[in-house]
Design an enzyme around this catalytic site. Structure first.
Site, PDB file in Angstrom:
ATOM      1  N   ARG A  97       0.986  -0.770  -0.029  1.00 23.10           N
ATOM      2  CA  ARG A  97       0.181  -0.077  -0.019  1.00 23.10           C
ATOM      3  C   ARG A  97       0.238   1.105   0.364  1.00 23.10           C
ATOM      4  O   ARG A  97       0.690   2.332  -0.509  1.00 23.10           O
ATOM      5  CB  ARG A  97      -0.965   0.098   1.297  1.00 23.10           C
ATOM      6  N   ASP A 173     -12.811   1.939  -2.986  1.00 19.70           N
ATOM      7  CA  ASP A 173     -12.518   3.434  -3.650  1.00 19.70           C
ATOM      8  C   ASP A 173     -12.099   2.941  -5.266  1.00 19.70           C
ATOM      9  O   ASP A 173     -12.482   2.047  -5.739  1.00 19.70           O
ATOM     10  CB  ASP A 173     -11.182   3.541  -2.999  1.00 19.70           C
ATOM     11  N   LYS A 196     -13.051   7.656  -1.579  1.00 17.34           N
ATOM     12  CA  LYS A 196     -12.869   7.825  -0.309  1.00 17.34           C
ATOM     13  C   LYS A 196     -11.468   8.726  -0.163  1.00 17.34           C
ATOM     14  O   LYS A 196     -10.450   7.946  -1.471  1.00 17.34           O
ATOM     15  CB  LYS A 196     -12.220   6.089  -1.018  1.00 17.34           C
ATOM     16  N   ASP A 224     -13.033  -5.420  -1.328  1.00 13.56           N
ATOM     17  CA  ASP A 224     -11.728  -4.801  -1.568  1.00 13.56           C
ATOM     18  C   ASP A 224     -10.547  -5.645  -1.149  1.00 13.56           C
ATOM     19  O   ASP A 224     -10.744  -7.072  -0.991  1.00 13.56           O
ATOM     20  CB  ASP A 224     -11.694  -4.276  -0.610  1.00 13.56           C
ATOM     21  N   GLY A 231     -12.426   0.339   9.437  1.00 16.23           N
ATOM     22  CA  GLY A 231     -12.601   1.306   8.426  1.00 16.23           C
ATOM     23  C   GLY A 231     -13.161   1.931   7.601  1.00 16.23           C
ATOM     24  O   GLY A 231     -14.109   2.412   7.469  1.00 16.23           O
TER      25      GLY A 231
END
Ligand code: R5P
Length: 299
Positions: A97, A173, A196, A224, A231
């Site tokens: 990420r 997202d 997002k 995802d 969250g």
């Protein structure tokens, strides 16, 4: 060809070796009182003379100490089998990420990891639903193959959660839209995504609708790559409930589920969580060994 793997690999490298019809060399890990680790290959001589070594390494949980174990294991493979072609399988690619410098001065952790792996002469890297496959190709010359377990997870949701009912697949997202587009295409479903935004200083996330597709009374499968704290998907659930969504289920390839994230997801309205076994959890309903074996056989 031979498979090599951490002895304690939670995802079974033995299953993978069985599917490929080859032997496994296991790497045993010892952790010293000061936290240092030492890897020792069992029957290392089996590595010698092999034309191809498939090193299977699951790097989660305890990502940082397992990384050191990976580097030692690659070094062992190189020492005992200097001429072999090395394929590295990391089912859940950690550090993916941080694929760019979001704030001045930050490390690009993915680039750091890839340059070390490349230094060991790895020729091919296989992973499952990597966060940003394009970034992988930007930072390394290693052949990179990204396996799409998300499609298998969506298929599982179609059969086991939504039955014959209509539903839409949504990415929380824009970055994940290609993943859901591919799954929706295979399953002949509609797909969309949410917006997002993350405050890079505080880490605070906000999720808001983008879709013009009518949602009222429909079922949604939020899909995802990772569920970490949960969250993102909790905020996504709130946005979708405001749009009149009737049924919500959550899916992700890598279920980290930190601090009882599963409980928070159920409280937010998800009726089901489905993931793969790249990280073993009670919700790991889709196994990826077969997909990995198929990818290896392709070459
Ligand atoms: C990040 O962009 C990833 O695709 C996931 O959305 C993220 O890692 C999920 O994290 P969390 O569950 O903590 O919101």
């Amino acid at each position: 060809m031979i498979v090599a793997s951490r002895e304690a690999a939670s995802m079974s490298s033995r299953k993978l070796a069985e599917q490929l019809g080859v032997e496994v060399v296991l790497f045993k890990e010892r952790i010293f009182p000061d936290g240092e680790i030492k890897i020792c290959a069992q029957s290392p001589k089996l590595l010698s003379g092999e034309d191809e070594v498939i090193l299977f390494f699951d790097l989660y949980p305890e990502p940082n100490s397992r990384l050191v174990g990976l580097f030692q294991s690659l070094d062992i493979v190189r020492d005992y089998s200097p001429e072999s072609h090395v394929t590295l399988i990391i089912p859940y690619l950690i550090y993916a990420r941080q694929d760019k410098r979001f704030l001045e001065g930050e490390a690009i952790s993915l680039k750091t990891l890839l340059s070390i792996v490349e230094g060991f002469g790895v020729e091919r890297l296989i992973s499952v639903d990597t966060h940003n496959p394009d970034a992988m190709r930007e930072y390394t010359r290693i052949q990179f193959d990204n396996i799409a377990a998300a499609t298998a997870i969506a298929l599982h949701a179609k059969e086991k959660v939504f039955g014959g009912r209509d539903f839409i697949i949504i990415s929380p997202d824009l970055g994940g839209v290609e993943r859901v587009r591919r799954a929706a295409e295979v399953l002949d479903l509609q797909h969309s995504y949410l917006r997002k935004e993350r405050n890079r200083h505080t880490g605070e996330v906000s999720v808001s609708p983008t879709t013009t597709i009518p949602m009222y009374g429909r079922g949604v499968f939020l899909l995802d790559d990772i569920i970490s704290t949960g969250g993102t998907l909790v905020k996504a659930a709130n946005a979708l409930k405001n749009m009149g969504v009737e049924e919500l289920a959550a899916g992700a390839t890598h279920l980290l589920l930190l601090d009882r994230a599963d409980k928070r997801l159920f409280e937010a309205g998800y009726t089901r969580i489905i993931g793969s076994n790249t990280v073993e959890t009670p919700y790991s309903e889709v196994s990826v060994e077969g997909l990995i074996a198929e990818e290896i056989r392709k070459s």
